[in-house]
Scaffold this motif. Structure first.
Motif, PDB file in Angstrom:
ATOM      1  N   THR A 239      44.095 -34.317 -37.230  1.00  0.00           N
ATOM      2  CA  THR A 239      43.008 -35.156 -37.755  1.00  0.00           C
ATOM      3  C   THR A 239      42.445 -34.573 -39.044  1.00  0.00           C
ATOM      4  N   PHE A 240      43.225 -33.727 -39.703  1.00  0.00           N
ATOM      5  CA  PHE A 240      42.720 -33.053 -40.897  1.00  0.00           C
ATOM      6  C   PHE A 240      42.338 -34.052 -41.984  1.00  0.00           C
ATOM      7  N   MET A 245      33.834 -34.507 -37.576  1.00  0.00           N
ATOM      8  CA  MET A 245      32.772 -33.525 -37.721  1.00  0.00           C
ATOM      9  C   MET A 245      33.295 -32.179 -38.212  1.00  0.00           C
ATOM     10  N   TRP A 246      34.543 -31.837 -37.929  1.00  0.00           N
ATOM     11  CA  TRP A 246      35.103 -30.543 -38.293  1.00  0.00           C
ATOM     12  C   TRP A 246      35.986 -30.621 -39.543  1.00  0.00           C
ATOM     13  N   SER A 247      35.954 -31.767 -40.218  1.00  0.00           N
ATOM     14  CA  SER A 247      36.732 -31.924 -41.449  1.00  0.00           C
ATOM     15  C   SER A 247      36.024 -31.248 -42.621  1.00  0.00           C
ATOM     16  N   PRO A 248      36.719 -31.073 -43.748  1.00  0.00           N
ATOM     17  CA  PRO A 248      36.060 -30.524 -44.940  1.00  0.00           C
ATOM     18  C   PRO A 248      34.936 -31.438 -45.425  1.00  0.00           C
ATOM     19  N   ARG A 249      34.123 -30.925 -46.332  1.00  0.00           N
ATOM     20  CA  ARG A 249      32.958 -31.655 -46.813  1.00  0.00           C
ATOM     21  C   ARG A 249      33.319 -33.005 -47.436  1.00  0.00           C
ATOM     22  N   VAL A 250      34.461 -33.035 -48.131  1.00  0.00           N
ATOM     23  CA  VAL A 250      34.859 -34.291 -48.776  1.00  0.00           C
ATOM     24  C   VAL A 250      35.283 -35.345 -47.760  1.00  0.00           C
ATOM     25  N   LYS A 251      35.488 -34.916 -46.501  1.00  0.00           N
ATOM     26  CA  LYS A 251      35.884 -35.845 -45.445  1.00  0.00           C
ATOM     27  C   LYS A 251      34.758 -36.054 -44.431  1.00  0.00           C
ATOM     28  N   THR A 252      33.515 -35.982 -44.883  1.00  0.00           N
ATOM     29  CA  THR A 252      32.367 -36.191 -43.995  1.00  0.00           C
ATOM     30  C   THR A 252      32.385 -37.607 -43.437  1.00  0.00           C
TER      31      THR A 252
END
Length: 289
Positions: A239-240, A245-252
């Motif tokens: 789910t990268f 919720m645990w993705s990088p900031r750009v994937k908020t």
């Protein structure tokens, strides 16, 4: 014109002081320990891997941000300046080689010198490395329903190299997973044949294998890789690239972007409205006066 003897004595003492100061400054500098390795990636780039460390107050430390001058030996007493390389935070640097085959000696040996010169922290020193060119070709074949990894090691003229040790591995996310024995010795044809007895999972069944000649005294390190759809197919369930919720900031996730901003606007809009009304009241009273 003859100088007085007192002047000569003073000049001589001054020279001794300058020489002593230079020697003292040189002794105060660290002595870097430099190691070199020739690395060649088939169908890729070749480079000199530079590693530097020094003995500090807390033991051996990596020599970061250290600049090296790189030279190529053209004949027995002639060096050609090629460029510079600077170590990173891990004390390592790569100097990429170009047109190597055009600058060997009569024996087919290539010699490079890496030098520290006029550095504020480290003493002047140099280290040399010599190596010969070699080629490594790999292939995957099937014999009696069993897959085999085959590799052939040759010199610059295409002649097989016997008695060299190759390592075979499967490239995974965190490194190379060894296949079979620790290493395999090339035969009179410069080849090895390694069975791939266990099928490993791979994205879409695709697996990438590598064969490595590791730190050979004559040829350095040579790597060759090959991919083939011979693994157990798996589906990428990562789910990268999704908004979690645990993705990088750009994937908020969108709801974490929308609702907090609505709350912020909901708080500031009444405050701005009140300030505006207070300003209108103040202005109206000023006009009445």
């Amino acid at each position: 014109m003859r100088y007085p003897s007192k002047f000569k004595a003073s000049f001589f003492v001054l020279l001794l002081l300058v020489a002593s100061f230079s020697a003292y400054s040189q002794d105060e500098k660290y002595r870097a320990r430099v190691s070199l390795e020739h690395v060649k990636v088939m169908n890729g780039e070749a480079y000199i891997d530079i590693s530097a460390k020094y003995k500090g107050e807390d033991g051996f430390e990596t020599a970061t941000d250290l600049e090296f001058n790189v030279y190529r030996l053209m004949n027995e007493d002639s060096l050609m300046y090629l460029g510079q390389a600077r170590t990173n935070d891990a004390g390592r640097a790569k100097f990429f080689l170009k047109d190597t085959m055009k600058h060997s000696d009569t024996t087919g040996i290539y010699t490079y010198t890496v030098a520290i010169e006029d550095n504020d922290r480290f003493r002047d020193t140099d280290q040399s490395i010599s190596f010969s060119e070699a080629g490594l070709s790999v292939d995957i074949t099937m014999v009696d329903s069993v897959y085999y990894m085959s590799a052939i090691l040759t010199d610059a003229a295409g002649n097989p190299l016997q008695g060299e040790f190759l390592k075979v591995g499967l490239i995974r996310l965190y490194g190379s997973l060894p296949i079979g024995e620790d290493n395999y010795e090339t035969d009179e044809n410069g080849s090895i044949l390694v069975p791939i007895e266990e099928r490993m999972p791979g994205l879409g069944g695709e697996l990438t294998f590598e064969v490595v000649l590791k730190e050979s005294e004559a040829y350095g390190t040579i790597r060759a890789a090959i991919s083939a759809p011979i693994g157990i197919p798996i589906v990428d369930e990562s789910t990268f690239d999704e908004r979690t919720m645990w993705s990088p900031r750009v994937k908020t996730p969108y709801y974490l972007l929308i609702f907090p901003n609505l709350i912020i606007f909901g708080v500031w809009i009444p405050i701005v409205f009140l300030i505006f009304n207070l300003y209108r009241i103040l202005k109206s009273k000023t006009n009445q006066l």
